[in-house]
Enzyme design. Structure first.
Site, short mmCIF file in Angstrom:
data_model
loop_
_atom_site.label_atom_id
_atom_site.label_comp_id
_atom_site.label_asym_id
_atom_site.label_seq_id
_atom_site.Cartn_x
_atom_site.Cartn_y
_atom_site.Cartn_z
N THR A 50 -69.38 -3.37 -0.88
CA THR A 50 -70.22 -4.49 -0.92
C THR A 50 -71.00 -4.20 0.42
O THR A 50 -72.14 -4.58 0.25
CB THR A 50 -69.44 -5.92 -0.77
OG1 THR A 50 -68.51 -5.81 -1.90
CG2 THR A 50 -70.38 -6.86 -0.96
N TYR A 141 -57.83 2.62 0.93
CA TYR A 141 -58.74 1.95 0.05
C TYR A 141 -58.96 2.62 -1.19
O TYR A 141 -59.71 3.67 -1.14
CB TYR A 141 -60.34 1.85 0.75
CG TYR A 141 -61.21 0.95 -0.06
CD1 TYR A 141 -61.01 0.40 -1.46
CD2 TYR A 141 -62.32 0.98 0.41
CE1 TYR A 141 -62.05 -0.33 -1.91
CE2 TYR A 141 -63.56 0.28 -0.40
CZ TYR A 141 -63.23 -0.38 -1.42
OH TYR A 141 -64.30 -0.84 -1.87
N LYS A 171 -55.73 -1.27 -0.22
CA LYS A 171 -56.75 -2.23 -1.22
C LYS A 171 -56.84 -1.56 -2.48
O LYS A 171 -57.39 -0.41 -2.56
CB LYS A 171 -58.11 -2.29 -0.29
CG LYS A 171 -59.05 -3.14 -1.27
CD LYS A 171 -60.55 -3.41 -0.58
CE LYS A 171 -61.39 -3.93 -1.25
NZ LYS A 171 -62.04 -3.37 -2.52
N GLY A 196 -58.36 -5.67 -5.56
CA GLY A 196 -59.68 -5.60 -5.34
C GLY A 196 -60.67 -6.02 -6.34
O GLY A 196 -61.76 -5.81 -6.52
N GLU A 199 -62.39 -10.51 -10.97
CA GLU A 199 -62.61 -11.01 -12.45
C GLU A 199 -61.27 -10.84 -13.08
O GLU A 199 -61.25 -11.38 -14.06
CB GLU A 199 -63.61 -10.40 -12.97
CG GLU A 199 -63.45 -8.80 -13.20
CD GLU A 199 -64.42 -8.05 -12.30
OE1 GLU A 199 -65.04 -7.01 -12.40
OE2 GLU A 199 -64.12 -8.57 -10.83
N SER A 215 -66.08 -9.04 -3.47
CA SER A 215 -67.32 -9.32 -3.54
C SER A 215 -67.93 -10.87 -3.79
O SER A 215 -68.50 -11.19 -2.74
CB SER A 215 -68.35 -8.58 -4.28
OG SER A 215 -68.05 -6.93 -4.16
#
Length: 305
Positions: A50, A141, A171, A196, A199, A215
């Protein structure tokens, strides 16, 4: 280590604020931090996807790190600095800067041009980066949609735990909730695995997630905190409805490109972060109004009050 407690809660992945001419606008960072505190965010994962990290120069990333590590503690935010880079020496320089700034943790995605071909190669890379900040917890990540490095994260943790003394967790930005659950439960929960994908955070909580980086937490953290509270209170229907609000919001943002749209939303809530960096395309005024209309249509501006 400076801070080794697990990250339990909502962690925003801040946009990197820019002036209209593309220069960093670091004066905005304090407004971002104040907003995060007000909306129940516990930390900031800076300079990640992001934050357009790989579209920034090394000097810009160092400036961003310095600013956030100065500002974050004023607002009780734990700062995770993403230091991953295709150039390993850039990554180690950023790791040292993060440790010097007393960051709560560092994180690194895999190199994405010349990519590690196996778990051992990935662990070797991460070990070199983490060694530059030995007193700072390290989180890998995992974001194969961006890096095209899609190795077994369970295997990675099993190899890296003996090679990286500061390894604290990862992450996990991937749809594979089976593997996510395996990582969460590895060695009786030894690793702090942050989810991460905003949604479907509810699904991740159902299999053990207790912290998340995302984000949309930049502007909708209150909604996600309500969802988390509902889940742990056993109000699962309420939690599902709130997660569906997230899905509706993300669908609107995808219409004109998520990165630019999400940055535009920050302007709508009064925190102007500027445009995205090339090769991403800045949104037109018509596109921004279309996003505003779409968000208004699903009740977004009521949710975030």
């Amino acid at each position: 280590m400076i801070e080794s407690a697990a990250f339990h809660g909502i962690i925003a992945a801040p946009h990197t604020p820019m002036h209209p001419d593309g220069r960093l606008n670091l004066d905005v960072v304090e407004r971002q931090a104040a907003h995060f505190k007000q909306t129940g965010v516990i930390g900031a994962f800076i300079g990640g996807t992001t934050g357009e990290s790989l579209s920034l120069s090394q000097s810009e990333r160092l400036q961003l790190c310095e600013r956030w590590t100065q500002i974050g503690p004023k607002y009780n935010l734990r700062i995770i600095v993403h230091v991953g880079a295709n150039c390993t020496s850039d990554a180690t320089e950023l790791a040292r800067a993060a440790q010097n700034g007393n960051a709560a943790a560092i994180s690194a995605m895999a190199p994405s041009f010349f990519r590690p071909a196996c778990v051992r190669a990935l662990s070797d890379y991460c070990a070199e980066v983490a060694a530059a900040a030995p007193q700072t917890p390290f989180y890998f990540y995992h974001i194969p949609s961006m890096t095209n490095v899609n190795l077994s994260m369970v295997d990675f943790l099993q190899v890296a735990k003996d090679q990286i003394p500061s390894l604290r967790g990862m992450k996990f930005t991937h749809q594979d909730l089976m593997q996510f659950q395996e990582c969460v439960n590895l060695e009786n929960g030894r690793f702090d695995v942050l989810h991460g994908f905003d949604e479907f955070y509810l699904s991740a909580m159902a299999v053990g997630a207790r912290g998340a980086v995302g984000s949309t937490y930049n502007f909708a953290a209150k909604m996600y905190n309500q969802m988390t509270d509902a889940f742990f209170a056993g109000e699962h229907d309420k939690a599902a409805k709130l997660q569906y609000q997230s899905v509706q919001m993300v669908r609107v943002l995808l219409k004109h490109g998520f990165a630019g749209s999400a940055k535009a939303v920050m302007g709508m809530i009064g925190i102007e972060c500027g445009n995205v960096r090339s090769p991403l395309k800045a949104l037109t005024s018509e596109q921004i109004e279309d996003i505003r209309t779409g968000l208004d249509g699903i009740g977004f501006f009521e949710w975030i009050k």
